[in-house]
Scaffold this motif. Structure first.
Motif, mmCIF file in Angstrom:
data_model
loop_
_atom_site.group_PDB
_atom_site.id
_atom_site.type_symbol
_atom_site.label_atom_id
_atom_site.label_comp_id
_atom_site.label_asym_id
_atom_site.label_seq_id
_atom_site.Cartn_x
_atom_site.Cartn_y
_atom_site.Cartn_z
ATOM 1 N N SER A 29 40.755 50.468 41.274
ATOM 2 C CA SER A 29 39.754 49.461 41.558
ATOM 3 C C SER A 29 40.396 48.140 41.965
ATOM 4 C CB SER A 29 38.891 49.238 40.313
ATOM 5 O OG SER A 29 38.002 48.180 40.549
ATOM 6 N N LEU A 30 39.865 47.550 43.004
ATOM 7 C CA LEU A 30 40.338 46.242 43.428
ATOM 8 C C LEU A 30 39.562 45.121 42.756
ATOM 9 C CD1 LEU A 30 40.805 46.901 47.234
ATOM 10 C CD2 LEU A 30 42.544 46.871 45.453
ATOM 11 N N ASP A 31 38.527 45.472 41.985
ATOM 12 C CA ASP A 31 37.722 44.457 41.317
ATOM 13 C C ASP A 31 38.545 43.654 40.323
ATOM 14 O OD1 ASP A 31 35.496 45.089 42.715
ATOM 15 O OD2 ASP A 31 34.675 46.413 41.190
ATOM 16 N N ASN A 32 39.528 44.288 39.714
ATOM 17 C CA ASN A 32 40.342 43.574 38.725
ATOM 18 C C ASN A 32 41.150 42.461 39.376
ATOM 19 O OD1 ASN A 32 39.411 45.286 36.780
ATOM 20 N ND2 ASN A 32 41.130 46.687 36.955
ATOM 21 N N ASP A 33 41.609 42.678 40.594
ATOM 22 C CA ASP A 33 42.447 41.700 41.275
ATOM 23 C C ASP A 33 41.659 40.769 42.185
ATOM 24 O OD1 ASP A 33 44.660 42.851 40.086
ATOM 25 O OD2 ASP A 33 44.962 44.256 41.736
ATOM 26 N N SER A 34 40.370 41.029 42.361
ATOM 27 C CA SER A 34 39.610 40.267 43.341
ATOM 28 C C SER A 34 39.457 38.802 42.954
ATOM 29 C CB SER A 34 38.237 40.903 43.559
ATOM 30 O OG SER A 34 37.506 40.873 42.366
ATOM 31 N N LEU A 38 40.945 32.814 42.218
ATOM 32 C CA LEU A 38 39.775 31.954 42.098
ATOM 33 C C LEU A 38 39.934 31.028 40.897
ATOM 34 C CD1 LEU A 38 36.936 34.554 42.688
ATOM 35 C CD2 LEU A 38 37.903 32.962 44.332
ATOM 36 N N GLY A 39 39.190 29.951 40.941
ATOM 37 C CA GLY A 39 39.185 29.034 39.811
ATOM 38 C C GLY A 39 38.422 29.634 38.642
ATOM 39 N N PRO A 40 38.494 29.004 37.480
ATOM 40 C CA PRO A 40 37.827 29.559 36.290
ATOM 41 C C PRO A 40 36.322 29.741 36.453
ATOM 42 C CG PRO A 40 39.296 27.760 35.686
ATOM 43 C CD PRO A 40 39.262 27.806 37.180
ATOM 44 N N GLN A 42 34.638 30.186 39.307
ATOM 45 C CA GLN A 42 34.388 31.278 40.245
ATOM 46 C C GLN A 42 34.690 32.634 39.601
ATOM 47 O OE1 GLN A 42 36.012 28.482 41.233
ATOM 48 N NE2 GLN A 42 34.461 27.634 42.578
ATOM 49 N N GLN A 43 35.727 32.698 38.765
ATOM 50 C CA GLN A 43 36.023 33.947 38.060
ATOM 51 C C GLN A 43 34.879 34.311 37.127
ATOM 52 O OE1 GLN A 43 39.755 33.551 36.069
ATOM 53 N NE2 GLN A 43 40.957 33.805 37.935
ATOM 54 N N TYR A 44 34.336 33.311 36.440
ATOM 55 C CA TYR A 44 33.209 33.551 35.543
ATOM 56 C C TYR A 44 32.008 34.079 36.321
ATOM 57 C CZ TYR A 44 29.272 32.537 32.470
ATOM 58 O OH TYR A 44 28.122 32.629 31.723
ATOM 59 N N LEU A 45 31.705 33.437 37.457
ATOM 60 C CA LEU A 45 30.567 33.868 38.273
ATOM 61 C C LEU A 45 30.793 35.266 38.845
ATOM 62 C CD1 LEU A 45 29.775 30.531 40.124
ATOM 63 C CD2 LEU A 45 28.495 31.583 38.253
ATOM 64 N N LEU A 46 32.028 35.565 39.248
ATOM 65 C CA LEU A 46 32.347 36.893 39.773
ATOM 66 C C LEU A 46 32.151 37.949 38.694
ATOM 67 C CD1 LEU A 46 33.502 38.689 42.040
ATOM 68 C CD2 LEU A 46 35.775 38.190 41.117
ATOM 69 N N LYS A 47 32.605 37.670 37.478
ATOM 70 C CA LYS A 47 32.433 38.627 36.387
ATOM 71 C C LYS A 47 30.966 38.838 36.076
ATOM 72 C CE LYS A 47 36.859 37.937 34.131
ATOM 73 N NZ LYS A 47 37.567 37.472 32.934
ATOM 74 N N LYS A 48 30.198 37.765 36.088
ATOM 75 C CA LYS A 48 28.760 37.891 35.817
ATOM 76 C C LYS A 48 28.075 38.714 36.906
ATOM 77 C CE LYS A 48 28.219 35.875 31.974
ATOM 78 N NZ LYS A 48 27.763 36.650 30.826
ATOM 79 N N ARG A 49 28.458 38.485 38.170
ATOM 80 C CA ARG A 49 27.858 39.249 39.271
ATOM 81 C C ARG A 49 28.203 40.729 39.144
ATOM 82 N NH1 ARG A 49 29.704 40.766 44.306
ATOM 83 N NH2 ARG A 49 31.578 39.533 43.997
ATOM 84 N N GLN A 50 29.462 41.032 38.807
ATOM 85 C CA GLN A 50 29.865 42.419 38.634
ATOM 86 C C GLN A 50 29.136 43.059 37.461
ATOM 87 O OE1 GLN A 50 34.084 41.954 38.264
ATOM 88 N NE2 GLN A 50 34.438 42.038 40.475
ATOM 89 N N GLU A 51 28.926 42.284 36.410
ATOM 90 C CA GLU A 51 28.193 42.795 35.248
ATOM 91 C C GLU A 51 26.755 43.136 35.628
ATOM 92 O OE1 GLU A 51 26.506 40.769 31.220
ATOM 93 O OE2 GLU A 51 28.607 40.365 31.706
#
Length: 85
Positions: A29-34, A38-40, A42-51
């Protein structure tokens, strides 16, 4: 800090067949490295979107399974009702 009397344990390597499916999925999976660059926030928002995407996919699978069970029950009911012509 080194603890006296205790040797460091070498990492345990297992054969690919012995590892679980989830390990292989995570490795591919490339999701782990995507979000690595990113800043903190953006990382939080990305994790929430993936969730949210995972939750929606789970809901779709659940609804599909329930529809399949209802369709099978309806077919069995009709078969029973008409005596298995």
């Amino acid at each position: 800090m080194v603890l006296e009397g205790r040797a460091a344990r070498p990492p345990v390597r297992t054969a690919p067949a012995a590892r679980g499916r989830s390990v292989a999925k995570r490795a591919l999976s490339l999701d782990n490295d995507s979000g690595a660059f990113l800043g903190p926030e953006q990382q939080y928002l990305l994790k929430k979107r993936q969730e949210v995407e995972r939750r929606e996919a789970r809901l779709r699978r659940t609804v599909g399974g329930v529809l399949a069970v209802v369709a099978a029950a309806a077919a069995a009911g009709l078969f029973w009702l008409f005596g298995g012509l």
